[in-house]
Design a protein around this motif. Structure first.
Motif, PDB file in Angstrom:
ATOM      1  N   GLN A   1       1.142  -1.344  -0.109  1.00  0.00           N
ATOM      2  CA  GLN A   1       0.013  -0.001   0.061  1.00  0.00           C
ATOM      3  C   GLN A   1       1.011   1.445   0.086  1.00  0.00           C
ATOM      4  O   GLN A   1       0.956   1.870   1.037  1.00  0.00           O
ATOM      5  CB  GLN A   1      -0.915   0.040   1.305  1.00  0.00           C
ATOM      6  CG  GLN A   1      -1.792  -1.068   1.056  1.00  0.00           C
ATOM      7  CD  GLN A   1      -3.123  -0.803   2.027  1.00  0.00           C
ATOM      8  OE1 GLN A   1      -3.462   0.145   2.851  1.00  0.00           O
ATOM      9  NE2 GLN A   1      -3.963  -1.839   2.308  1.00  0.00           N
TER      10      GLN A   1
ATOM     11  N   ASN B   1      -9.870  -1.228  -5.096  1.00  0.00           N
ATOM     12  CA  ASN B   1      -9.127  -1.306  -3.721  1.00  0.00           C
ATOM     13  C   ASN B   1      -7.832  -2.367  -3.912  1.00  0.00           C
ATOM     14  O   ASN B   1      -7.762  -3.357  -3.497  1.00  0.00           O
ATOM     15  CB  ASN B   1      -9.826  -2.059  -2.834  1.00  0.00           C
ATOM     16  CG  ASN B   1     -11.020  -1.092  -2.124  1.00  0.00           C
ATOM     17  OD1 ASN B   1     -10.698   0.044  -1.685  1.00  0.00           O
ATOM     18  ND2 ASN B   1     -12.248  -1.243  -2.682  1.00  0.00           N
TER      19      ASN B   1
ATOM     20  N   ASN C   1     -15.546  -0.171  -6.334  1.00  0.00           N
ATOM     21  CA  ASN C   1     -14.836  -1.363  -5.816  1.00  0.00           C
ATOM     22  C   ASN C   1     -13.344  -1.394  -6.420  1.00  0.00           C
ATOM     23  O   ASN C   1     -12.836  -2.467  -7.087  1.00  0.00           O
ATOM     24  CB  ASN C   1     -15.359  -2.780  -6.418  1.00  0.00           C
ATOM     25  CG  ASN C   1     -16.856  -2.578  -5.822  1.00  0.00           C
ATOM     26  OD1 ASN C   1     -17.301  -2.241  -4.604  1.00  0.00           O
ATOM     27  ND2 ASN C   1     -17.886  -3.045  -6.557  1.00  0.00           N
TER      28      ASN C   1
ATOM     29  N   ASN D   1     -16.574   2.866  -2.474  1.00  0.00           N
ATOM     30  CA  ASN D   1     -15.545   1.735  -2.071  1.00  0.00           C
ATOM     31  C   ASN D   1     -14.396   1.440  -2.921  1.00  0.00           C
ATOM     32  O   ASN D   1     -14.222   0.878  -3.441  1.00  0.00           O
ATOM     33  CB  ASN D   1     -16.294   0.416  -2.258  1.00  0.00           C
ATOM     34  CG  ASN D   1     -15.473  -0.837  -1.678  1.00  0.00           C
ATOM     35  OD1 ASN D   1     -14.727  -0.641  -0.834  1.00  0.00           O
ATOM     36  ND2 ASN D   1     -15.498  -1.855  -2.157  1.00  0.00           N
ATOM     37  N   VAL D   2     -13.670   2.772  -2.744  1.00  0.00           N
ATOM     38  CA  VAL D   2     -12.364   2.990  -3.491  1.00  0.00           C
ATOM     39  C   VAL D   2     -11.216   3.314  -2.330  1.00  0.00           C
ATOM     40  O   VAL D   2     -11.292   3.917  -1.279  1.00  0.00           O
ATOM     41  CB  VAL D   2     -12.209   3.864  -4.580  1.00  0.00           C
ATOM     42  CG1 VAL D   2     -13.370   3.608  -5.549  1.00  0.00           C
ATOM     43  CG2 VAL D   2     -12.875   5.316  -4.130  1.00  0.00           C
ATOM     44  N   SER D   3     -10.033   3.011  -2.934  1.00  0.00           N
ATOM     45  CA  SER D   3      -8.712   3.438  -2.194  1.00  0.00           C
ATOM     46  C   SER D   3      -7.424   3.545  -3.010  1.00  0.00           C
ATOM     47  O   SER D   3      -7.654   2.940  -4.158  1.00  0.00           O
ATOM     48  CB  SER D   3      -8.422   2.395  -1.058  1.00  0.00           C
ATOM     49  OG  SER D   3      -8.320   1.069  -1.503  1.00  0.00           O
ATOM     50  N   ASN D   4      -6.681   4.497  -2.860  1.00  0.00           N
ATOM     51  CA  ASN D   4      -5.474   4.573  -3.695  1.00  0.00           C
ATOM     52  C   ASN D   4      -5.586   4.871  -4.947  1.00  0.00           C
ATOM     53  O   ASN D   4      -5.192   4.302  -5.904  1.00  0.00           O
ATOM     54  CB  ASN D   4      -4.592   3.349  -3.328  1.00  0.00           C
ATOM     55  CG  ASN D   4      -4.120   3.185  -1.900  1.00  0.00           C
ATOM     56  OD1 ASN D   4      -3.379   3.958  -1.303  1.00  0.00           O
ATOM     57  ND2 ASN D   4      -4.294   1.914  -1.463  1.00  0.00           N
TER      58      ASN D   4
ATOM     59  N   SER E   1     -13.480   6.360   1.728  1.00  0.00           N
ATOM     60  CA  SER E   1     -12.422   6.083   0.816  1.00  0.00           C
ATOM     61  C   SER E   1     -11.402   6.531   1.537  1.00  0.00           C
ATOM     62  O   SER E   1     -11.278   7.416   2.455  1.00  0.00           O
ATOM     63  CB  SER E   1     -12.766   7.101  -0.307  1.00  0.00           C
ATOM     64  OG  SER E   1     -12.674   8.428   0.229  1.00  0.00           O
ATOM     65  N   HIS E   2     -10.273   5.825   0.845  1.00  0.00           N
ATOM     66  CA  HIS E   2      -8.948   6.046   1.600  1.00  0.00           C
ATOM     67  C   HIS E   2      -8.114   6.433   0.474  1.00  0.00           C
ATOM     68  O   HIS E   2      -7.875   5.848  -0.518  1.00  0.00           O
ATOM     69  CB  HIS E   2      -8.347   5.091   2.312  1.00  0.00           C
ATOM     70  CG  HIS E   2      -9.079   4.751   3.656  1.00  0.00           C
ATOM     71  ND1 HIS E   2      -8.676   5.119   4.886  1.00  0.00           N
ATOM     72  CD2 HIS E   2     -10.437   4.139   3.770  1.00  0.00           C
ATOM     73  CE1 HIS E   2      -9.740   4.770   5.658  1.00  0.00           C
ATOM     74  NE2 HIS E   2     -10.694   4.242   5.064  1.00  0.00           N
TER      75      HIS E   2
ATOM     76  N   GLY F   1      -4.861  -2.202  -3.395  1.00  0.00           N
ATOM     77  CA  GLY F   1      -4.016  -2.109  -2.172  1.00  0.00           C
ATOM     78  C   GLY F   1      -2.412  -1.219  -2.862  1.00  0.00           C
ATOM     79  O   GLY F   1      -1.527  -1.326  -1.946  1.00  0.00           O
TER      80      GLY F   1
END
Length: 417
Positions: free
Chosen positions: A24, A88, A86, A114-117, A149-150, A90
């Motif tokens: 990550q 994610n 969706n 629902n998302v990250s990075n 979110s992140h 990492g």
């Protein structure tokens, strides 16, 4: 034995280097040393073409088999809606435009869930500075953020003629310390708004010690917002360690008479190097508090605020009902190195550097500011308007009766340094 040992170490190092491609890691950034604006720079990976240039587009990470540093390229055209969900992996994933991507017309939108990075950026085509456009939408939000979110970045968008809130989140998540209960490192960078409603509204509250809609490490930078009668430009109900900087807000609220803040932020962080002019409302109403048990300090510095029809340049205030033992506590405020002039020209309220209300234990320091032409100052001060029991410390501020006396030949050409 020594040679074999070092060969094993080398093999292990290669293994971990490969494995780290899925770690990550945060995307690299580039900072403009003149404006201080940060831009996310994609790292080369696969390019995945998507979209037909029309209709409703769904970008679903569960079906794309995404790998680190992949770039999803959206085919240019005019879409009814774009749903991003969706994602994610990492590690960094990018969504760019391939040509000009527009969402034009009533109810046209982008949903992000629902998302990250993830970085969604309109700089994917040479010669197009803002390749994602939302326009001519009288009723619906341009972008809706669903849930937490992140490390989400939204940058290089253009918005025009939007009748509802442009970027919206309900802020109903109840914070319990887990990753799913808050948004972290949300960056909204380098966007333009013309003739829109409120640019950002992130809901939430603190009631009976329950925090909803918490956003940590929010950054808003590079916004050019103009020609609107929206009142509040940015509202965030619970922002922990915000960084709002290098934004330009001009020619707004010409007929609005609410006592609003152009930036209305509850929490703690910094507001700096922003230019606000030809407007109505405090540049920021900082309703300050700290999350957790350690008091933080809100910093308001190096801003230029000129030509306001109503109110002081800034406001700091706290509310006892939002201070819950073990959950939130008071915050301190420092207001310094700002240039503010031609404030509250309507003269129907006090107009100085900062209105100071009760901070319920917090301190307020006001220093090294320059002011000019305050036609309706507080009878006791050109710099602070003390409205409650918190007594600010005031030092080394300078006031001039006119812009010319302050050495400013043209107020409209003032910039932030």
């Amino acid at each position: 034995m020594g040679k074999l040992y070092f060969n094993i170490i080398a093999i292990v190092a290669i293994f971990f280097f490969t494995a780290c491609q899925k770690a990550q890691t945060l995307a690299p950034t580039s900072t403009n040393t003149t404006t201080g604006t940060t831009t996310i720079i994609p790292v080369a990976g696969r390019t995945i073409a998507i979209g037909t240039g029309t209709g409703n587009l769904i970008i679903d990470g569960t079906t794309l088999g995404l790998k680190c540093n992949d770039t999803i390229k959206v085919k240019g055209g005019t879409y009814n809606g774009i749903d991003v969900q969706n994602i994610n992996a990492g590690c960094p994933i990018y969504i760019n435009n391939d040509g000009l991507v527009q969402m034009a017309g009533n109810s046209d939108h982008m949903h992000i869930t629902n998302v990250s990075n993830l970085t969604i950026s309109g700089d994917g085509t040479t010669g197009i500075a803002q390749g994602f456009i939302s326009r001519d939408n009288a009723y619906y939000h341009s972008i809706i953020l669903n849930g937490a979110s992140h490390n989400l970045t939204i940058q290089n968008f253009s918005f025009s003629n939007i009748g509802n809130i442009v970027i919206y989140s309900t802020g109903t998540n109840i914070y319990n310390g887990t990753k799913a209960s808050y948004t972290d490192s949300l960056k909204i960078l380098n966007n333009t708004c013309t003739n829109t409603s409120t640019f950002i509204q992130f809901g939430g509250d603190v009631i009976a010690g329950i925090i909803t809609g918490l956003i940590k490490n929010m950054e808003i930078s590079g916004l050019n917002f103009s020609n609107s009668n929206c009142g509040v430009v940015v509202f965030a109900a619970n922002a922990d360690s915000y960084n709002i900087h290098n934004n330009i807000i001009t020619d707004i609220n010409q007929t609005n008479n609410n006592h609003n803040g152009i930036f209305m932020i509850k929490g703690s962080g910094s507001f700096h190097h922003n230019l606000v002019k030809n407007h109505q409302g405090n540049a920021i109403r900082a309703w300050i508090r700290s999350f957790g048990t350690v008091p933080q300090t809100v910093l308001i510095y190096n801003n230029v605020v000129v030509n306001s029809r109503k109110y002081s340049a800034f406001e700091v205030q706290s509310f006892a009902a939002e201070l819950a033992p073990g959950v939130t506590t008071y915050a301190n405020a420092k207001i310094y190195d700002n240039t503010c002039g031609n404030l509250n020209l309507s003269k129907d309220w006090i107009g100085v550097i900062v209105d100071v209300y009760d901070l319920f234990g917090g301190t307020c320091d006001v220093y090294d500011n320059v002011g000019f032409n305050f036609p309706a100052p507080n009878p006791n001060s050109f710099f602070v308007n003390e409205q409650a029991s918190t007594v600010p410390t005031v030092s080394n501020n300078i006031y001039f009766t006119t812009a010319t006396a302050a050495g400013i030949t043209n107020v409209n050409t003032l910039t932030v340094k």
